[in-house]
Motif scaffolding. Structure first.
Motif, PDB file in Angstrom:
ATOM      1  N   ALA A 134       0.806  -1.234   0.000  1.00 50.71           N
ATOM      2  CA  ALA A 134       0.000   0.000   0.000  1.00 50.71           C
ATOM      3  C   ALA A 134       0.831   1.272   0.000  1.00 50.71           C
ATOM      4  O   ALA A 134       0.402   2.311  -0.513  1.00 50.71           O
ATOM      5  N   VAL A 135       2.040   1.228   0.564  1.00 53.82           N
ATOM      6  CA  VAL A 135       2.781   2.455   0.854  1.00 53.82           C
ATOM      7  C   VAL A 135       3.255   3.188  -0.398  1.00 53.82           C
ATOM      8  O   VAL A 135       3.582   4.383  -0.339  1.00 53.82           O
ATOM      9  N   THR A 136       3.258   2.518  -1.528  1.00 48.28           N
ATOM     10  CA  THR A 136       3.709   3.179  -2.759  1.00 48.28           C
ATOM     11  C   THR A 136       2.853   4.388  -3.111  1.00 48.28           C
ATOM     12  O   THR A 136       3.308   5.289  -3.811  1.00 48.28           O
ATOM     13  N   ASP A 137       1.614   4.418  -2.628  1.00 50.78           N
ATOM     14  CA  ASP A 137       0.729   5.540  -2.938  1.00 50.78           C
ATOM     15  C   ASP A 137       1.046   6.798  -2.135  1.00 50.78           C
ATOM     16  O   ASP A 137       0.401   7.835  -2.319  1.00 50.78           O
ATOM     17  N   ALA A 138       2.046   6.723  -1.244  1.00 49.54           N
ATOM     18  CA  ALA A 138       2.378   7.882  -0.408  1.00 49.54           C
ATOM     19  C   ALA A 138       3.112   8.970  -1.175  1.00 49.54           C
ATOM     20  O   ALA A 138       2.947  10.161  -0.897  1.00 49.54           O
ATOM     21  N   ALA A 139       3.929   8.587  -2.150  1.00 54.05           N
ATOM     22  CA  ALA A 139       4.835   9.531  -2.813  1.00 54.05           C
ATOM     23  C   ALA A 139       4.137  10.764  -3.393  1.00 54.05           C
ATOM     24  O   ALA A 139       4.550  11.901  -3.118  1.00 54.05           O
ATOM     25  N   PRO A 140       3.087  10.630  -4.210  1.00 56.78           N
ATOM     26  CA  PRO A 140       2.466  11.830  -4.781  1.00 56.78           C
ATOM     27  C   PRO A 140       1.802  12.731  -3.746  1.00 56.78           C
ATOM     28  O   PRO A 140       1.749  13.948  -3.920  1.00 56.78           O
ATOM     29  N   ILE A 141       1.314  12.148  -2.660  1.00 54.56           N
ATOM     30  CA  ILE A 141       0.697  12.952  -1.598  1.00 54.56           C
ATOM     31  C   ILE A 141       1.748  13.803  -0.912  1.00 54.56           C
ATOM     32  O   ILE A 141       1.558  14.999  -0.656  1.00 54.56           O
ATOM     33  N   PHE A 142       2.891  13.215  -0.620  1.00 50.34           N
ATOM     34  CA  PHE A 142       3.989  13.958  -0.022  1.00 50.34           C
ATOM     35  C   PHE A 142       4.510  15.029  -0.971  1.00 50.34           C
ATOM     36  O   PHE A 142       4.838  16.144  -0.560  1.00 50.34           O
TER      37      PHE A 142
END
Length: 260
Positions: A134-142
Protein backbone atom coordinates in the motif's frame (compact mmCIF):
# COMPACT_ATOMS: atom_id res chain seq x y z
CA UNK A 1 70.52 48.65 10.62
CA UNK A 2 69.29 47.61 14.06
CA UNK A 3 65.96 49.41 13.47
CA UNK A 4 65.62 47.67 10.10
CA UNK A 5 66.27 44.30 11.72
CA UNK A 6 63.68 44.97 14.44
CA UNK A 7 61.11 46.09 11.85
CA UNK A 8 61.70 42.98 9.75
CA UNK A 9 61.44 40.78 12.85
CA UNK A 10 58.14 42.44 13.77
CA UNK A 11 56.75 41.92 10.30
CA UNK A 12 57.85 38.30 10.31
CA UNK A 13 56.19 37.76 13.68
CA UNK A 14 52.99 39.40 12.46
CA UNK A 15 52.85 37.30 9.28
CA UNK A 16 53.67 34.15 11.25
CA UNK A 17 50.96 34.86 13.82
CA UNK A 18 48.49 35.71 11.06
CA UNK A 19 49.19 32.36 9.38
CA UNK A 20 48.65 30.55 12.66
CA UNK A 21 45.35 32.35 13.17
CA UNK A 22 44.19 31.35 9.70
CA UNK A 23 45.15 27.74 10.41
CA UNK A 24 43.07 27.83 13.59
CA UNK A 25 40.12 29.31 11.68
CA UNK A 26 40.34 26.59 9.04
CA UNK A 27 40.46 23.90 11.71
CA UNK A 28 37.46 25.40 13.48
CA UNK A 29 35.37 25.50 10.31
CA UNK A 30 36.22 21.87 9.46
CA UNK A 31 35.40 20.66 12.96
CA UNK A 32 32.14 22.61 13.12
CA UNK A 33 30.75 21.94 9.65
CA UNK A 34 32.69 19.03 8.22
CA UNK A 35 33.50 21.20 5.20
CA UNK A 36 37.13 21.58 4.08
CA UNK A 37 37.99 25.22 3.48
CA UNK A 38 40.44 25.81 0.65
CA UNK A 39 40.82 29.51 1.16
CA UNK A 40 40.32 31.86 4.05
CA UNK A 41 41.07 35.53 3.55
CA UNK A 42 41.39 38.26 6.10
CA UNK A 43 41.04 42.00 5.64
CA UNK A 44 43.39 43.39 8.26
CA UNK A 45 42.12 46.92 7.84
CA UNK A 46 38.58 46.09 8.91
CA UNK A 47 39.56 43.06 11.00
CA UNK A 48 36.92 41.03 9.17
CA UNK A 49 37.37 37.38 8.34
CA UNK A 50 35.42 35.32 5.83
CA UNK A 51 35.52 31.60 5.28
CA UNK A 52 34.07 29.47 2.50
CA UNK A 53 31.52 26.99 3.79
CA UNK A 54 30.94 28.69 7.14
CA UNK A 55 27.37 29.97 6.88
CA UNK A 56 24.87 31.49 9.23
CA UNK A 57 21.11 31.26 8.84
CA UNK A 58 21.03 35.03 8.40
CA UNK A 59 23.34 34.76 5.37
CA UNK A 60 21.03 32.36 3.54
CA UNK A 61 18.42 33.69 1.14
CA UNK A 62 14.77 32.74 1.58
CA UNK A 63 14.99 30.86 -1.70
CA UNK A 64 17.97 28.82 -0.47
CA UNK A 65 16.22 27.90 2.77
CA UNK A 66 13.01 26.91 0.99
CA UNK A 67 14.79 24.94 -1.74
CA UNK A 68 17.06 23.21 0.79
CA UNK A 69 14.18 22.09 2.96
CA UNK A 70 12.15 20.87 -0.01
CA UNK A 71 15.16 18.96 -1.27
CA UNK A 72 15.73 17.34 2.13
CA UNK A 73 12.07 16.34 2.43
CA UNK A 74 11.99 14.97 -1.10
CA UNK A 75 15.05 12.84 -0.42
CA UNK A 76 13.62 11.62 2.88
CA UNK A 77 10.27 10.71 1.33
CA UNK A 78 11.71 9.03 -1.76
CA UNK A 79 14.17 6.92 0.20
CA UNK A 80 11.65 6.12 2.93
CA UNK A 81 8.92 5.00 0.52
CA UNK A 82 11.41 3.01 -1.56
CA UNK A 83 12.66 1.09 1.49
CA UNK A 84 9.19 0.44 2.90
CA UNK A 85 7.65 -0.68 -0.38
CA UNK A 86 10.32 -3.32 -0.97
CA UNK A 87 9.69 -6.89 0.16
CA UNK A 88 10.33 -7.06 3.93
CA UNK A 89 10.45 -3.24 4.00
CA UNK A 90 8.12 -3.38 6.99
CA UNK A 91 8.46 -6.98 8.08
CA UNK A 92 12.23 -6.99 8.66
CA UNK A 93 12.54 -3.39 9.83
CA UNK A 94 12.27 -3.28 13.63
CA UNK A 95 11.52 0.45 13.52
CA UNK A 96 8.24 0.00 11.64
CA UNK A 97 7.33 -3.71 11.76
CA UNK A 98 3.61 -4.15 12.30
CA UNK A 99 3.01 -6.47 15.25
CA UNK A 100 -0.08 -8.34 16.32
CA UNK A 101 -2.82 -5.89 17.37
CA UNK A 102 -2.85 -5.47 21.13
CA UNK A 103 -6.42 -6.73 21.45
CA UNK A 104 -5.36 -9.95 19.67
CA UNK A 105 -2.18 -10.63 21.66
CA UNK A 106 -4.07 -13.19 23.75
CA UNK A 107 -4.95 -15.02 20.56
CA UNK A 108 -1.31 -15.08 19.50
CA UNK A 109 -0.18 -16.41 22.89
CA UNK A 110 -2.89 -19.07 22.91
CA UNK A 111 -2.02 -20.26 19.43
CA UNK A 112 1.65 -20.54 20.32
CA UNK A 113 0.85 -22.52 23.46
CA UNK A 114 -1.18 -24.90 21.31
CA UNK A 115 1.67 -25.37 18.82
CA UNK A 116 0.18 -23.12 16.14
CA UNK A 117 2.85 -20.43 16.29
CA UNK A 118 3.45 -20.70 12.53
CA UNK A 119 -0.11 -19.57 11.88
CA UNK A 120 0.37 -16.51 14.09
CA UNK A 121 3.69 -15.76 12.37
CA UNK A 122 2.02 -15.98 8.97
CA UNK A 123 -0.69 -13.58 10.07
CA UNK A 124 1.90 -11.00 11.17
CA UNK A 125 3.94 -11.39 8.00
CA UNK A 126 0.93 -10.89 5.75
CA UNK A 127 -0.10 -7.72 7.60
CA UNK A 128 3.32 -6.31 6.82
CA UNK A 129 3.08 -7.46 3.20
CA UNK A 130 -0.15 -5.49 2.88
CA UNK A 131 1.56 -2.38 4.26
CA UNK A 132 4.48 -2.79 1.85
CA UNK A 133 2.04 -3.04 -1.03
CA UNK A 134 0.00 0.00 0.00
CA UNK A 135 2.78 2.45 0.85
CA UNK A 136 3.71 3.18 -2.76
CA UNK A 137 0.73 5.54 -2.94
CA UNK A 138 2.38 7.88 -0.41
CA UNK A 139 4.83 9.53 -2.81
CA UNK A 140 2.47 11.83 -4.78
CA UNK A 141 0.70 12.95 -1.60
CA UNK A 142 3.99 13.96 -0.02
CA UNK A 143 5.13 15.64 -3.23
CA UNK A 144 2.08 17.91 -3.19
CA UNK A 145 2.67 18.89 0.45
CA UNK A 146 6.35 19.63 -0.21
CA UNK A 147 5.56 21.78 -3.25
CA UNK A 148 3.09 23.88 -1.27
CA UNK A 149 5.62 24.70 1.51
CA UNK A 150 5.90 28.46 2.10
CA UNK A 151 9.01 30.51 2.91
CA UNK A 152 7.67 30.96 6.44
CA UNK A 153 7.17 27.19 6.80
CA UNK A 154 10.72 26.56 5.60
CA UNK A 155 12.36 29.00 8.02
CA UNK A 156 10.41 27.55 10.93
CA UNK A 157 11.44 24.04 9.95
CA UNK A 158 15.13 24.91 9.53
CA UNK A 159 15.31 26.44 13.00
CA UNK A 160 13.11 23.74 14.54
CA UNK A 161 13.95 20.45 16.23
CA UNK A 162 15.27 17.29 14.58
CA UNK A 163 11.85 16.22 13.31
CA UNK A 164 10.35 19.63 12.48
CA UNK A 165 10.11 18.80 8.77
CA UNK A 166 8.50 15.44 9.52
CA UNK A 167 5.98 17.14 11.79
CA UNK A 168 5.17 19.58 8.99
CA UNK A 169 4.48 16.70 6.60
CA UNK A 170 2.48 14.87 9.22
CA UNK A 171 0.21 17.88 9.81
CA UNK A 172 -0.25 18.38 6.08
CA UNK A 173 -0.72 14.79 4.91
CA UNK A 174 -1.68 12.37 7.71
CA UNK A 175 -5.43 12.53 7.13
CA UNK A 176 -5.06 12.27 3.36
CA UNK A 177 -2.61 9.38 3.66
CA UNK A 178 -5.02 7.44 5.83
CA UNK A 179 -7.90 8.05 3.41
CA UNK A 180 -5.73 6.99 0.46
CA UNK A 181 -4.15 3.98 2.20
CA UNK A 182 -7.34 2.51 3.66
CA UNK A 183 -8.84 1.04 0.46
CA UNK A 184 -5.37 0.08 -0.76
CA UNK A 185 -4.62 -1.74 2.49
CA UNK A 186 -7.96 -3.53 2.30
CA UNK A 187 -7.22 -4.64 -1.24
CA UNK A 188 -3.68 -5.58 -0.27
CA UNK A 189 -4.86 -7.68 2.68
CA UNK A 190 -6.97 -9.61 0.20
CA UNK A 191 -4.24 -9.80 -2.44
CA UNK A 192 -1.62 -11.27 -0.10
CA UNK A 193 -4.16 -13.54 1.58
CA UNK A 194 -3.99 -11.86 4.96
CA UNK A 195 -7.76 -11.62 5.33
CA UNK A 196 -8.18 -15.37 4.82
CA UNK A 197 -5.39 -16.23 7.25
CA UNK A 198 -6.77 -13.92 9.90
CA UNK A 199 -10.23 -15.43 9.57
CA UNK A 200 -8.61 -18.80 10.21
CA UNK A 201 -6.69 -17.47 13.21
CA UNK A 202 -9.72 -15.87 14.86
CA UNK A 203 -11.97 -18.81 13.99
CA UNK A 204 -9.57 -21.28 15.59
CA UNK A 205 -9.21 -19.11 18.66
CA UNK A 206 -12.97 -18.79 19.08
CA UNK A 207 -13.38 -22.55 18.62
CA UNK A 208 -10.72 -23.36 21.19
CA UNK A 209 -11.82 -20.84 23.79
CA UNK A 210 -15.57 -20.65 23.23
CA UNK A 211 -15.27 -16.89 22.75
CA UNK A 212 -16.62 -14.72 19.93
CA UNK A 213 -13.72 -12.38 19.12
CA UNK A 214 -13.99 -10.22 16.01
CA UNK A 215 -11.40 -7.85 14.57
CA UNK A 216 -11.25 -5.48 11.61
CA UNK A 217 -7.58 -5.38 10.66
CA UNK A 218 -7.97 -2.78 7.94
CA UNK A 219 -8.06 0.23 10.24
CA UNK A 220 -5.19 -1.11 12.34
CA UNK A 221 -2.88 -1.92 9.43
CA UNK A 222 -3.67 1.40 7.72
CA UNK A 223 -2.77 3.37 10.87
CA UNK A 224 0.44 1.42 11.35
CA UNK A 225 1.39 1.92 7.69
CA UNK A 226 0.98 5.69 7.98
CA UNK A 227 2.98 5.73 11.23
CA UNK A 228 5.73 3.68 9.63
CA UNK A 229 6.14 6.14 6.77
CA UNK A 230 6.60 9.06 9.16
CA UNK A 231 9.10 7.11 11.28
CA UNK A 232 11.26 6.54 8.23
CA UNK A 233 11.05 10.17 7.10
CA UNK A 234 11.94 11.33 10.63
CA UNK A 235 14.97 9.04 10.69
CA UNK A 236 16.23 10.47 7.39
CA UNK A 237 15.60 14.05 8.48
CA UNK A 238 17.54 13.59 11.70
CA UNK A 239 20.41 12.08 9.73
CA UNK A 240 20.61 15.03 7.33
CA UNK A 241 20.51 17.51 10.21
CA UNK A 242 23.16 15.79 12.33
CA UNK A 243 25.44 13.96 9.92
CA UNK A 244 27.17 16.05 7.28
CA UNK A 245 28.02 12.91 5.29
CA UNK A 246 24.30 12.47 4.51
CA UNK A 247 24.05 15.95 2.97
CA UNK A 248 24.54 14.67 -0.53
CA UNK A 249 24.11 17.91 -2.49
CA UNK A 250 25.78 21.32 -2.28
CA UNK A 251 22.48 22.94 -1.32
CA UNK A 252 21.91 20.54 1.59
CA UNK A 253 25.46 21.18 2.79
CA UNK A 254 24.94 24.92 2.68
CA UNK A 255 21.51 25.05 4.32
CA UNK A 256 21.99 22.40 7.01
CA UNK A 257 25.58 23.45 7.64
CA UNK A 258 24.41 26.95 8.56
CA UNK A 259 24.71 28.08 12.16
CA UNK A 260 22.07 30.06 14.03
Amino acid sequence: MKKTFLLMSGLFFTVSSHAQILDVLKSTVINSTGVYVNKITSKTGSQSTTSAGSETVGSLTSSEISSGLKEALSIGVQEGVKKLSAEDGFYKNSLVKILMPEKLRNIENKLRLLGMGSLADKGVKLMNRAAEDAVTDAAPIFASAITSMTISDAKGILLGNDNAATNYLQNKTQSQLFTTFEPKVKASLGKVGADTVWKQIISKYNLLTGQNVTADLNDYVTTETVNGVFKMVAEKESGIRNNSALRTTSLLKKVFGAKN
